[in-house]
Write a protein that holds these residues in place. Sequence first.
Motif, PDB file in Angstrom:
ATOM      1  N   GLN A  63       1.872 -29.483  24.053  1.00  0.00           N
ATOM      2  CA  GLN A  63       2.933 -29.175  23.097  1.00  0.00           C
ATOM      3  C   GLN A  63       2.395 -29.153  21.678  1.00  0.00           C
ATOM      4  OE1 GLN A  63       5.964 -32.101  23.765  1.00  0.00           O
ATOM      5  NE2 GLN A  63       6.977 -30.911  25.383  1.00  0.00           N
ATOM      6  N   ALA A  66       0.414 -25.994  21.189  1.00  0.00           N
ATOM      7  CA  ALA A  66       1.303 -24.843  21.033  1.00  0.00           C
ATOM      8  C   ALA A  66       1.917 -24.831  19.641  1.00  0.00           C
ATOM      9  CB  ALA A  66       2.400 -24.885  22.096  1.00  0.00           C
ATOM     10  N   MET A  67       2.274 -25.999  19.115  1.00  0.00           N
ATOM     11  CA  MET A  67       2.828 -26.094  17.764  1.00  0.00           C
ATOM     12  C   MET A  67       1.792 -25.644  16.731  1.00  0.00           C
ATOM     13  SD  MET A  67       5.565 -27.136  16.075  1.00  0.00           S
ATOM     14  CE  MET A  67       6.380 -28.457  16.928  1.00  0.00           C
ATOM     15  N   ARG A  68       0.546 -26.087  16.915  1.00  0.00           N
ATOM     16  CA  ARG A  68      -0.529 -25.661  15.993  1.00  0.00           C
ATOM     17  C   ARG A  68      -0.699 -24.149  16.028  1.00  0.00           C
ATOM     18  NH1 ARG A  68      -4.009 -30.073  18.341  1.00  0.00           N
ATOM     19  NH2 ARG A  68      -3.478 -31.884  17.108  1.00  0.00           N
ATOM     20  N   GLN A  69      -0.685 -23.589  17.224  1.00  0.00           N
ATOM     21  CA  GLN A  69      -0.863 -22.141  17.355  1.00  0.00           C
ATOM     22  C   GLN A  69       0.279 -21.390  16.669  1.00  0.00           C
ATOM     23  OE1 GLN A  69      -3.420 -20.438  18.495  1.00  0.00           O
ATOM     24  NE2 GLN A  69      -4.524 -22.326  18.948  1.00  0.00           N
ATOM     25  N   ARG A  70       1.502 -21.903  16.803  1.00  0.00           N
ATOM     26  CA  ARG A  70       2.636 -21.252  16.127  1.00  0.00           C
ATOM     27  C   ARG A  70       2.493 -21.325  14.610  1.00  0.00           C
ATOM     28  NH1 ARG A  70       7.566 -23.529  19.433  1.00  0.00           N
ATOM     29  NH2 ARG A  70       6.979 -25.268  18.135  1.00  0.00           N
ATOM     30  N   ILE A  71       2.071 -22.488  14.121  1.00  0.00           N
ATOM     31  CA  ILE A  71       1.899 -22.644  12.670  1.00  0.00           C
ATOM     32  C   ILE A  71       0.807 -21.709  12.164  1.00  0.00           C
ATOM     33  CG2 ILE A  71       1.128 -24.259  10.888  1.00  0.00           C
ATOM     34  CD1 ILE A  71       2.604 -26.441  12.448  1.00  0.00           C
ATOM     35  N   GLY A  73      -0.102 -18.976  13.552  1.00  0.00           N
ATOM     36  CA  GLY A  73       0.467 -17.622  13.621  1.00  0.00           C
ATOM     37  C   GLY A  73       1.370 -17.326  12.433  1.00  0.00           C
ATOM     38  N   MET A  74       2.150 -18.333  11.992  1.00  0.00           N
ATOM     39  CA  MET A  74       3.007 -18.117  10.824  1.00  0.00           C
ATOM     40  C   MET A  74       2.181 -17.946   9.557  1.00  0.00           C
ATOM     41  SD  MET A  74       6.167 -20.699  11.271  1.00  0.00           S
ATOM     42  CE  MET A  74       6.558 -21.266  12.897  1.00  0.00           C
ATOM     43  N   TRP A  75       1.117 -18.746   9.429  1.00  0.00           N
ATOM     44  CA  TRP A  75       0.270 -18.638   8.239  1.00  0.00           C
ATOM     45  C   TRP A  75      -0.406 -17.284   8.170  1.00  0.00           C
ATOM     46  CZ3 TRP A  75      -2.812 -23.858   8.339  1.00  0.00           C
ATOM     47  CH2 TRP A  75      -2.019 -24.854   7.800  1.00  0.00           C
TER      48      TRP A  75
END
Length: 132
Positions: A63, A66-71, A73-75
């Motif tokens: 989890q 996945a949170m790091r990957q989303r962040i 991706g947002m950056w």
Amino acid sequence: MPARKPGGKYKGVVMRAKGEETLLAEVAENRQKALDEHIARLEEKRENDLRAAEELKRRKLLQQEAMRQRIIGMWIGGRRGNVKKFFRAWIVGMRIYKQEQRCRQRDLAWRQSCSCLDPSCAGSCGAYLSLR
């Protein structure tokens, strides 16, 4: 002719009288067997608890990843070349950090070269400023 019973006609019908020693041995054997089964159940439960804890830890790590990957991706925003841009910025930041760290170490070394007679003075008297 009917088939013969294994053990004969009187198997299980005639009981032998057991001595006291035999009864005590059987009780001890049954007690040891029950103890072994109890220990085996406890070990199995402990192993299950460990496996559950490891699984929970693994899920938590997944989890977080996945949170790091989303962040990230947002950056980055999904534009071409952004990863390279961020990596170069990280390299520049690391270079600046190392320079600042060397400056801090040099300043600390100058402070420690204080010629005060006070042993508790770590360069707070300002004598190190004459070295600059």
